[in-house]
Design an enzyme around this catalytic site. Sequence first.
Site, mmCIF file in Angstrom:
data_model
loop_
_atom_site.group_PDB
_atom_site.id
_atom_site.type_symbol
_atom_site.label_atom_id
_atom_site.label_comp_id
_atom_site.label_asym_id
_atom_site.label_seq_id
_atom_site.Cartn_x
_atom_site.Cartn_y
_atom_site.Cartn_z
ATOM 1 N N HIS A 1 -51.420 -36.740 6.816
ATOM 2 C CA HIS A 1 -52.157 -36.215 5.675
ATOM 3 C C HIS A 1 -53.634 -36.578 5.725
ATOM 4 O O HIS A 1 -54.486 -35.774 5.327
ATOM 5 C CB HIS A 1 -51.521 -36.720 4.380
ATOM 6 C CG HIS A 1 -50.196 -36.081 4.109
ATOM 7 N ND1 HIS A 1 -49.281 -36.610 3.226
ATOM 8 C CD2 HIS A 1 -49.624 -34.961 4.592
ATOM 9 C CE1 HIS A 1 -48.208 -35.834 3.193
ATOM 10 N NE2 HIS A 1 -48.399 -34.834 4.005
ATOM 11 N N ASN B 1 -45.118 -18.291 5.081
ATOM 12 C CA ASN B 1 -44.650 -19.643 5.427
ATOM 13 C C ASN B 1 -43.123 -19.664 5.541
ATOM 14 O O ASN B 1 -42.558 -20.070 6.570
ATOM 15 C CB ASN B 1 -45.101 -20.659 4.369
ATOM 16 C CG ASN B 1 -46.603 -20.689 4.206
ATOM 17 O OD1 ASN B 1 -47.341 -20.058 4.958
ATOM 18 N ND2 ASN B 1 -47.069 -21.428 3.220
ATOM 19 N N ASP B 2 -42.451 -19.252 4.466
ATOM 20 C CA ASP B 2 -40.989 -19.251 4.478
ATOM 21 C C ASP B 2 -40.436 -18.155 5.378
ATOM 22 O O ASP B 2 -39.423 -18.350 6.058
ATOM 23 C CB ASP B 2 -40.432 -19.102 3.064
ATOM 24 C CG ASP B 2 -40.313 -20.446 2.354
ATOM 25 O OD1 ASP B 2 -40.067 -21.455 3.035
ATOM 26 O OD2 ASP B 2 -40.480 -20.486 1.127
ATOM 27 N N ARG C 1 -40.017 -25.438 8.817
ATOM 28 C CA ARG C 1 -41.470 -25.484 8.945
ATOM 29 C C ARG C 1 -42.061 -26.847 8.615
ATOM 30 O O ARG C 1 -43.244 -27.086 8.884
ATOM 31 C CB ARG C 1 -42.109 -24.403 8.068
ATOM 32 C CG ARG C 1 -41.918 -24.559 6.566
ATOM 33 C CD ARG C 1 -42.478 -23.326 5.855
ATOM 34 N NE ARG C 1 -42.232 -23.316 4.433
ATOM 35 C CZ ARG C 1 -43.063 -23.814 3.530
ATOM 36 N NH1 ARG C 1 -44.185 -24.361 3.913
ATOM 37 N NH2 ARG C 1 -42.770 -23.744 2.243
ATOM 38 N N CYS D 1 -49.317 -13.517 0.809
ATOM 39 C CA CYS D 1 -49.817 -14.664 0.041
ATOM 40 C C CYS D 1 -49.502 -16.002 0.708
ATOM 41 O O CYS D 1 -49.685 -17.049 0.115
ATOM 42 C CB CYS D 1 -49.251 -14.655 -1.383
ATOM 43 S SG CYS D 1 -47.457 -14.833 -1.475
#
Length: 598
Positions: free
Chosen positions: A204, A482-483, A493, A530
């Site tokens: 992160h 993403n999904d 992912r 999106c």
Amino acid sequence: MDNEASKPEPVTVKGIAVSPGIALGPALLYRSPVLDVDSAQQAPANPAAERERLHAALDRGVIELQALADRVSRDVGQSESDIFTAQALMLADPTIAERADTLIEQTGATAAEALSRAAEEQANILAQLSDPLWRERAVDVQDAARAALAHLTPLQQPTLARALSTVVEPVVVVADDLTPSDTAQMSLDNVCAIALAQGAFTSHAAIIARALHIPAVVGLDPRYMKAIQNGDPLLVDGVRGMVTIHPDEASSDNARTSAERYRRDLRTTQLRRAALTEKHGSTRDGHRIQLLANVGSVADARAASEAGAEGIGLLRTEFLLSEGTALFDEQQQADLYTKVILASGPTQGPIVVRTIDAGGDKPLPALLPSLSQSRQMAEANPALGVRGIRFQAGIAGLLATQLRAIVLTAERTNADVRVMLPMVSTVDEIRAAHQVLASVHADANIAPDRSVPVGVMIETPAAVLTLDLLAQAAVFFSIGTNDLTQYIMAADRLNPQLAALCSPVQPAVLRAISAIRTTAQAAQRHVAVCGEMAGDPLLALLLVGLGIEALSMAPVNIPAVKEALAIRTLAELQAIAERALHLATVGEIEQCLGELAQ
């Protein structure tokens, strides 16, 4: 001569480049604050009072992390903000609080001792796991707990924010490791580079450093790191992954020139993109592309307006609703949605409100009391579990309450408010939502021609394969790349070991997006993207070439995408996309896209 002889020899240490750029500056040694739990407290005389202190500190910690998430979302980006939203959820999760309560009752621990031990126990369990993702979450648990512990016990040493407030020139932060909240306090005004003994490209701290444009190298040999003193000159090469301690004059001069060029180019780029704020998204030959924003807070909505967003393509309502310990009623939800819409400015574009996308690996603490004990248990495979529309269907009144709030918001604001359902796999799921919405409209005495439009997220292979059927019940689509990528590639992912499989330019993913666009066009249905893919300038160009005419992204990415579109014609993008669809590997597709970067 004596001075030259006493000058330390340059020492270059190899590490891992995680954020590009070159910088030269004095070292600032930093160690994350240790909370003085043991010496700060006496055994509590009143366990009830300690429990009250504990929960008050947890609540304050959650509020602070949510505020940090809002600021990072506005100033850095949504993906980076999600780190702190997740930390707030960790702190709000009853697991830590219940364990700390038990320690107070059974061992006589103070609130600070109990919270520290409870968080450390949970972090240790995660740290022992082999998956790097879970080890990273161990750091998040500790960082989240620190936000609450700071309200219970004093710090043994200054925070990074306090240390940086005293610097007179940008410094190189040298540390064993940094927490996400440490990194989020930095800017190019006070930090020119980061050098860490630990960390990885996916950590992160590295993610936030890249977003802040701060050069960073991690994985440096601790033996050399220990030799660095405060103020020692350091040359950090975030391209090659090198840190030079006491660089010679020639290297220092080259680094100053490179660093100044990097900062100058960055400033020029930022000013050039700022000038595009008032312009619509379009290609060089005038083909309009609607650029929308993904938002999860009022701060996000303001940032979207400032970035020139043409509407909200994804309002993540679960982020807004995570602030409460109980689910908000329709009036409270409508108030929140209205604030977001007002903060987004006088846009004529759509406001796409996604119904609660919770469940599985996306817990929503406010809904825990509504779940049966079996539903609260961890799922073996949460990505394939009870989430999105499936989750909503399992809680009585959940969808109806939210739809009433959305309809009320549309009436209040007179905005182009639309409803989007997440994780849809079947037509039955859409029809069930339509029945609920019809009842809501009837109760509100709203005529059919003023009904709030209903669309769906395209995230599952089932939705791709039956899009023509879904089009009979949904009036618009938005691709959640993403999904969609993880489900098409059957690869988690969130697992770093599968990062290559989860590339959005996998041939199978591009062909799925192309098929979605073709089917949607035949059904006269609007389709947008999106997912994070939309916010990457090169990938946004590819999507436009594939026929996508609306892109929704984190507000911070809008200027770069708008700039990338403005220098290419639609014909150029279509030609690149057509070639990409016939290539066999990610490497070949990336090489093809490289032509757009020239």
